[in-house]
Design a protein around this motif. Structure first.
Motif, PDB file in Angstrom:
ATOM      1  N   ASP A   1      36.788  46.127  38.661  1.00 28.56           N
ATOM      2  CA  ASP A   1      36.030  47.014  37.678  1.00 28.56           C
ATOM      3  C   ASP A   1      34.543  46.522  37.814  1.00 28.56           C
ATOM      4  O   ASP A   1      33.979  46.752  38.987  1.00 28.56           O
ATOM      5  CB  ASP A   1      36.656  46.720  36.336  1.00 28.56           C
ATOM      6  CG  ASP A   1      36.090  47.533  35.387  1.00 28.56           C
ATOM      7  OD1 ASP A   1      35.348  48.610  35.764  1.00 28.56           O
ATOM      8  OD2 ASP A   1      36.279  47.568  34.084  1.00 28.56           O
ATOM      9  N   GLU A   2      34.089  45.824  36.949  1.00 26.88           N
ATOM     10  CA  GLU A   2      32.609  45.766  37.164  1.00 26.88           C
ATOM     11  C   GLU A   2      32.134  44.337  37.436  1.00 26.88           C
ATOM     12  O   GLU A   2      31.219  43.757  37.215  1.00 26.88           O
ATOM     13  CB  GLU A   2      31.883  45.959  35.697  1.00 26.88           C
ATOM     14  CG  GLU A   2      31.868  47.417  35.157  1.00 26.88           C
ATOM     15  CD  GLU A   2      31.158  47.968  34.201  1.00 26.88           C
ATOM     16  OE1 GLU A   2      30.486  46.816  33.312  1.00 26.88           O
ATOM     17  OE2 GLU A   2      31.108  48.941  33.674  1.00 26.88           O
ATOM     18  N   ILE A   3      33.314  43.525  38.004  1.00 29.57           N
ATOM     19  CA  ILE A   3      33.253  42.283  38.063  1.00 29.57           C
ATOM     20  C   ILE A   3      33.276  41.738  39.682  1.00 29.57           C
ATOM     21  O   ILE A   3      34.233  42.330  40.309  1.00 29.57           O
ATOM     22  CB  ILE A   3      34.233  41.505  37.603  1.00 29.57           C
ATOM     23  CG1 ILE A   3      34.307  41.855  36.070  1.00 29.57           C
ATOM     24  CG2 ILE A   3      34.191  40.073  37.783  1.00 29.57           C
ATOM     25  CD1 ILE A   3      35.600  41.060  35.230  1.00 29.57           C
ATOM     26  N   PRO A   4      32.272  41.459  40.180  1.00 29.09           N
ATOM     27  CA  PRO A   4      32.190  41.058  41.697  1.00 29.09           C
ATOM     28  C   PRO A   4      33.087  40.184  42.212  1.00 29.09           C
ATOM     29  O   PRO A   4      33.874  39.502  41.349  1.00 29.09           O
ATOM     30  CB  PRO A   4      30.806  40.788  41.823  1.00 29.09           C
ATOM     31  CG  PRO A   4      30.341  39.969  40.819  1.00 29.09           C
ATOM     32  CD  PRO A   4      30.990  40.624  39.747  1.00 29.09           C
ATOM     33  N   GLU A   5      33.364  39.917  43.427  1.00 30.27           N
ATOM     34  CA  GLU A   5      34.097  38.811  43.997  1.00 30.27           C
ATOM     35  C   GLU A   5      34.022  37.567  43.442  1.00 30.27           C
ATOM     36  O   GLU A   5      34.656  36.681  43.072  1.00 30.27           O
ATOM     37  CB  GLU A   5      33.978  38.839  45.481  1.00 30.27           C
ATOM     38  CG  GLU A   5      34.963  37.512  46.082  1.00 30.27           C
ATOM     39  CD  GLU A   5      34.788  37.366  47.516  1.00 30.27           C
ATOM     40  OE1 GLU A   5      35.363  36.727  48.288  1.00 30.27           O
ATOM     41  OE2 GLU A   5      33.588  37.850  48.139  1.00 30.27           O
ATOM     42  N   LYS A   6      32.687  37.012  43.146  1.00 33.87           N
ATOM     43  CA  LYS A   6      32.211  35.894  42.874  1.00 33.87           C
ATOM     44  C   LYS A   6      31.618  35.840  41.490  1.00 33.87           C
ATOM     45  O   LYS A   6      30.411  35.916  41.692  1.00 33.87           O
ATOM     46  CB  LYS A   6      31.477  34.981  43.911  1.00 33.87           C
ATOM     47  CG  LYS A   6      32.326  34.852  45.193  1.00 33.87           C
ATOM     48  CD  LYS A   6      31.584  34.107  46.366  1.00 33.87           C
ATOM     49  CE  LYS A   6      32.364  34.028  47.543  1.00 33.87           C
ATOM     50  NZ  LYS A   6      31.316  33.270  48.486  1.00 33.87           N
ATOM     51  N   PRO A   7      32.141  36.141  40.425  1.00 36.01           N
ATOM     52  CA  PRO A   7      31.440  36.365  39.257  1.00 36.01           C
ATOM     53  C   PRO A   7      30.514  35.215  38.742  1.00 36.01           C
ATOM     54  O   PRO A   7      29.594  35.290  38.180  1.00 36.01           O
ATOM     55  CB  PRO A   7      32.436  36.394  38.237  1.00 36.01           C
ATOM     56  CG  PRO A   7      33.688  35.823  38.758  1.00 36.01           C
ATOM     57  CD  PRO A   7      33.690  36.024  40.276  1.00 36.01           C
ATOM     58  N   GLU A   8      30.934  33.944  39.175  1.00 38.70           N
ATOM     59  CA  GLU A   8      30.267  32.614  39.123  1.00 38.70           C
ATOM     60  C   GLU A   8      28.816  32.681  39.504  1.00 38.70           C
ATOM     61  O   GLU A   8      27.744  31.866  39.182  1.00 38.70           O
ATOM     62  CB  GLU A   8      30.801  31.235  39.274  1.00 38.70           C
ATOM     63  CG  GLU A   8      31.009  31.168  40.892  1.00 38.70           C
ATOM     64  CD  GLU A   8      32.107  31.861  41.646  1.00 38.70           C
ATOM     65  OE1 GLU A   8      32.359  31.747  42.786  1.00 38.70           O
ATOM     66  OE2 GLU A   8      32.826  32.811  40.969  1.00 38.70           O
ATOM     67  N   VAL A   9      28.606  33.563  40.666  1.00 43.03           N
ATOM     68  CA  VAL A   9      27.307  33.712  41.282  1.00 43.03           C
ATOM     69  C   VAL A   9      26.368  34.818  40.574  1.00 43.03           C
ATOM     70  O   VAL A   9      26.803  35.928  40.732  1.00 43.03           O
ATOM     71  CB  VAL A   9      27.454  33.915  42.975  1.00 43.03           C
ATOM     72  CG1 VAL A   9      25.957  34.146  43.528  1.00 43.03           C
ATOM     73  CG2 VAL A   9      27.990  32.608  43.332  1.00 43.03           C
ATOM     74  N   PRO A  10      25.173  34.589  40.030  1.00 37.54           N
ATOM     75  CA  PRO A  10      24.498  35.612  39.425  1.00 37.54           C
ATOM     76  C   PRO A  10      24.533  36.767  40.368  1.00 37.54           C
ATOM     77  O   PRO A  10      23.933  36.729  41.500  1.00 37.54           O
ATOM     78  CB  PRO A  10      23.519  35.333  39.041  1.00 37.54           C
ATOM     79  CG  PRO A  10      23.559  33.768  38.927  1.00 37.54           C
ATOM     80  CD  PRO A  10      24.401  33.291  39.785  1.00 37.54           C
ATOM     81  N   GLN A  11      24.763  38.065  39.914  1.00 37.10           N
ATOM     82  CA  GLN A  11      24.595  39.396  40.848  1.00 37.10           C
ATOM     83  C   GLN A  11      24.339  40.391  39.802  1.00 37.10           C
ATOM     84  O   GLN A  11      24.950  41.431  39.590  1.00 37.10           O
ATOM     85  CB  GLN A  11      25.815  39.651  41.617  1.00 37.10           C
ATOM     86  CG  GLN A  11      26.223  38.704  42.320  1.00 37.10           C
ATOM     87  CD  GLN A  11      27.495  39.080  43.276  1.00 37.10           C
ATOM     88  OE1 GLN A  11      27.661  39.955  44.032  1.00 37.10           O
ATOM     89  NE2 GLN A  11      28.725  38.348  43.081  1.00 37.10           N
TER      90      GLN A  11
ATOM     91  N   GLY B   1      41.627  33.020  39.797  1.00 42.40           N
ATOM     92  CA  GLY B   1      41.317  33.062  40.841  1.00 42.40           C
ATOM     93  C   GLY B   1      41.987  34.385  41.736  1.00 42.40           C
ATOM     94  O   GLY B   1      42.756  35.030  41.380  1.00 42.40           O
ATOM     95  N   ASP B   2      41.534  34.719  42.877  1.00 40.47           N
ATOM     96  CA  ASP B   2      41.996  35.918  43.777  1.00 40.47           C
ATOM     97  C   ASP B   2      43.141  35.490  44.569  1.00 40.47           C
ATOM     98  O   ASP B   2      43.778  36.611  44.970  1.00 40.47           O
ATOM     99  CB  ASP B   2      40.923  36.579  44.513  1.00 40.47           C
ATOM    100  CG  ASP B   2      39.633  37.016  43.669  1.00 40.47           C
ATOM    101  OD1 ASP B   2      39.757  36.922  42.462  1.00 40.47           O
ATOM    102  OD2 ASP B   2      38.590  36.961  44.152  1.00 40.47           O
ATOM    103  N   GLY B   3      43.560  34.302  44.956  1.00 33.46           N
ATOM    104  CA  GLY B   3      44.533  33.980  45.843  1.00 33.46           C
ATOM    105  C   GLY B   3      45.789  33.780  45.290  1.00 33.46           C
ATOM    106  O   GLY B   3      46.243  34.480  44.078  1.00 33.46           O
ATOM    107  N   TYR B   4      46.601  32.861  45.928  1.00 31.03           N
ATOM    108  CA  TYR B   4      48.097  32.530  45.521  1.00 31.03           C
ATOM    109  C   TYR B   4      48.084  31.446  44.731  1.00 31.03           C
ATOM    110  O   TYR B   4      47.199  30.502  44.576  1.00 31.03           O
ATOM    111  CB  TYR B   4      48.873  32.161  46.584  1.00 31.03           C
ATOM    112  CG  TYR B   4      49.290  33.383  47.386  1.00 31.03           C
ATOM    113  CD1 TYR B   4      50.651  33.770  47.467  1.00 31.03           C
ATOM    114  CD2 TYR B   4      48.448  33.865  48.463  1.00 31.03           C
ATOM    115  CE1 TYR B   4      51.130  34.982  48.319  1.00 31.03           C
ATOM    116  CE2 TYR B   4      48.930  35.020  49.010  1.00 31.03           C
ATOM    117  CZ  TYR B   4      50.241  35.622  49.070  1.00 31.03           C
ATOM    118  OH  TYR B   4      50.676  36.825  49.718  1.00 31.03           O
ATOM    119  N   SER B   5      48.741  31.553  43.409  1.00 32.25           N
ATOM    120  CA  SER B   5      48.848  30.580  42.555  1.00 32.25           C
ATOM    121  C   SER B   5      50.119  30.768  41.371  1.00 32.25           C
ATOM    122  O   SER B   5      50.702  31.887  41.453  1.00 32.25           O
ATOM    123  CB  SER B   5      47.590  30.352  41.417  1.00 32.25           C
ATOM    124  OG  SER B   5      47.232  31.745  40.780  1.00 32.25           O
ATOM    125  N   ALA B   6      50.319  29.711  40.789  1.00 31.57           N
ATOM    126  CA  ALA B   6      51.337  29.910  39.616  1.00 31.57           C
ATOM    127  C   ALA B   6      50.549  30.037  38.511  1.00 31.57           C
ATOM    128  O   ALA B   6      49.949  29.171  37.749  1.00 31.57           O
ATOM    129  CB  ALA B   6      52.028  28.698  39.479  1.00 31.57           C
TER     130      ALA B   6
END
Length: 566
Positions: A266-276, A336-341
């Motif tokens: 949606d309106e969230i980039p890959e790395k939301p922790e980095v100001p964009q 996060g975007d990867g594999y996890s439980a």
């Protein structure tokens, strides 16, 4: 093709039919000869001095009466300003539709205005044609002729029509290899092509690399501005294999993430922790460039940061294609975007489609009377647990990260009595085939649908073959029936009684020109949900003799193939 002379393009044909396009861009014009016959000297005086049809032609979104035809003018396609070396002026572009491949019978013609504010792209919605038949088309500006393309109309809504040869593809990373799979797809003569996302990649050169180094280089910086995205699309469109695939058949296109930014939500980039702070401007630019470069109808013209891409295409009574957008409306990935439980994966409030698109899809299931309901979408639909123990470890970027959303949609087609639901998927850079369940934790539970997944055209390089029966994902998830980590596409034949899928493989993309072969064939029979393997090419004996990697190594291979590792 020798019959396609400049003279025949100008003087043959009958009155044009109704058309529509980007507002103000196209119109029917029985007098198109005079508008399109501007001399080379006159065009040169306005800055058009060389062939502008460097990006090829395309058609898309067919119905029983017509389709969209597309081109984009670019004298210097890799120009850094994204304008393709075109003057900042509009240019009238002639177009013609032919009833024969030799171009002797013109059935529709008109002019379209290629405007600089739309990147000199042309979108013409052609109507008034006969159902369930081939047509050919071409464009002209002054003395310059485009390549010719083939399109096809859908059958009449009450007719099954002839069997449908449909191919689907995804994930073409220009830097990782040649687009040979596109060329082989064109040679298979499909009637329809679905592109399920990652048509182009946003990275600057050498950011996303394969072992041994990339085969080709991206031009320009990471795509963030409209000029960047236009330049990147143009670079991909100059590839002759991609041009051949576009010219072979009409396409239905939807995006995934790399058309904008890896793993955006949606309106969230890959790395939301980095100001964009410019991310929404980037999204608007990416959407506009995507429309400019795809054979889409005017219903998909972007409006600011929004673009209507999910839509429904009916192929007579045989099939309805529900094309989804699983990026623009989704909740951000959990954990996060990867594999996890991830406990958030089961939150019933989370959605990968958004509420409005979900209602639209389920309502479409209720209304459908098609023999096959085909869902064209981006990310893996079935559950894929990569942990053999009690802990469930899944990809949070796929439907596994939105379990309740998947359950609602699956239950939706079950409750609607959909006769033959089939999900088509891209994204994961490998071929897969699977049965779909309401409850994946019960291996004996009812199968309620089928999923076919196309590998990448080139992303991650050559890949490698192996025995699919030994793959740990298939052991952990018994509803998964096939896996292959090579490049290629899926070619299907859809008939009233069955859908047959050939998993086509190109063994090398780091060298141009490899031949394609069928690695496996699966069939979905009418009223019998689930995939049945009918053919499996024997594994190369030299590969069978090598030491098999451990289950952990093969699981990591899948994770690596799906995860950007710069």
């Amino acid at each position: 093709m020798s019959e396609f002379t400049r003279r025949s393009f100008l003087v043959t044909g009958i009155a044009a039919g109704a058309v529509a396009a980007v507002p103000g861009a196209a119109h029917a014009d029985p007098g198109a000869e005079s508008a399109g016959a501007e001399s080379a000297a006159s065009l040169a005086s306005r800055g058009l001095r060389t062939d502008p049809f460097t990006l090829g032609v395309a058609s898309g979104d067919p119905d029983a009466e017509g389709f969209v035809i597309w081109t984009r003018l670019a004298q210097r396609p890799l120009a850094e300003d994204g304008m393709g070396g075109m003057p900042a002026l509009p240019f009238p572009v002639q177009w013609q539709i032919y009833a024969d491949e030799g171009g002797r019978r013109v059935v529709r013609r008109g002019t379209a205005l290629a405007r600089p504010d739309w990147g000199h792209s042309v979108h013409v919605e052609v109507g008034g044609l006969s159902a369930d038949r081939d047509y050919w088309y071409r464009f002209r500006v002054g003395p310059y002729l485009s390549p010719i393309g083939r399109a096809r109309t859908a059958p009449h809504p009450l007719s099954f029509g002839s069997p449908l040869a449909m191919a689907f593809v995804s994930c073409a990373q220009y830097e990782h290899g040649y687009f040979t799979a596109y060329r082989r797809l064109a040679e298979d003569h499909p009637d329809l092509v679905l592109h399920l996302g990652d048509y182009q990649y946003e990275y600057t050169r050498d950011t996303y690399t394969i072992p041994g180094g990339n085969i080709r280089d991206h031009e320009g910086p990471e795509t963030e501005t409209l000029a960047n995205y236009r330049q990147r699309h143009a670079q991909y469109k100059t590839d002759p294999d991609l041009q051949a695939a576009h010219a072979a058949a009409p396409w239905l296109v939807v995006w995934d993430d790399h058309e904008l930014d890896n793993n955006w939500a949606d309106e969230i980039p890959e790395k939301p922790e980095v100001p964009q702070p410019n991310f929404l401007a980037r999204r608007e630019a990416a959407f506009r460039a995507y429309y400019e470069n795809m054979p889409l109808r005017r219903t998909s013209v972007p409006r600011g940061v929004d673009m209507q891409l999910y839509r429904r295409i009916r192929w007579g009574a045989l099939a309805t294609f529900h094309m989804l957008d699983t990026r623009q409306y989704r909740d951000d990935q959990g954990c996060g975007d990867g594999y996890s439980a991830c406990p958030e994966a089961s939150d019933p409030a989370r959605s990968i489609t958004g509420e409005q698109q979900e209602r639209w899809l389920i309502d479409g299931f209720r209304r459908s009377r098609a023999r096959w309901d085909v869902i064209g979408q981006q990310v893996f639909f079935a559950q894929r647990d990569n942990n053999a123990g009690p802990l469930k470890v899944t990809s949070q970027d796929a439907w596994d990260g939105y379990v309740a959303s998947r359950r609602r949609i699956t239950q939706g087609w079950v409750d609607a009595g959909v006769r033959n639901p089939v999900v088509l998927t891209g994204d994961v850079h490998a071929h897969w085939a699977s049965d779909l369940k309401l409850d994946y934790d019960d291996p004996t539970g009812r199968t309620v649908g089928s999923e076919l997944v196309a590998t990448s055209i080139s992303t991650t390089g050559d890949g490698k073959d192996s025995d699919p029966a030994t793959h740990p994902y298939l052991k952990i998830n018994p509803h998964l029936k096939f896996y292959n980590n090579q490049r290629g596409y899926v070619l299907t034949r859809i008939e009233p009684g069955a859908l047959t899928a050939d998993f086509r493989v190109v063994p090398k993309v780091t060298e141009a020109g490899a031949e394609a072969y069928t690695r496996a064939t699966f069939v979905v029979e009418d009223r019998a949900p689930g995939v049945q393997q009918t053919y499996l090419r024997p594994l190369d004996p030299s590969l069978a003799r090598r030491a098999e990697p451990s289950d952990a190594e093969r699981i990591q291979e899948v994770v690596d193939a799906e995860t950007r590792r710069p």
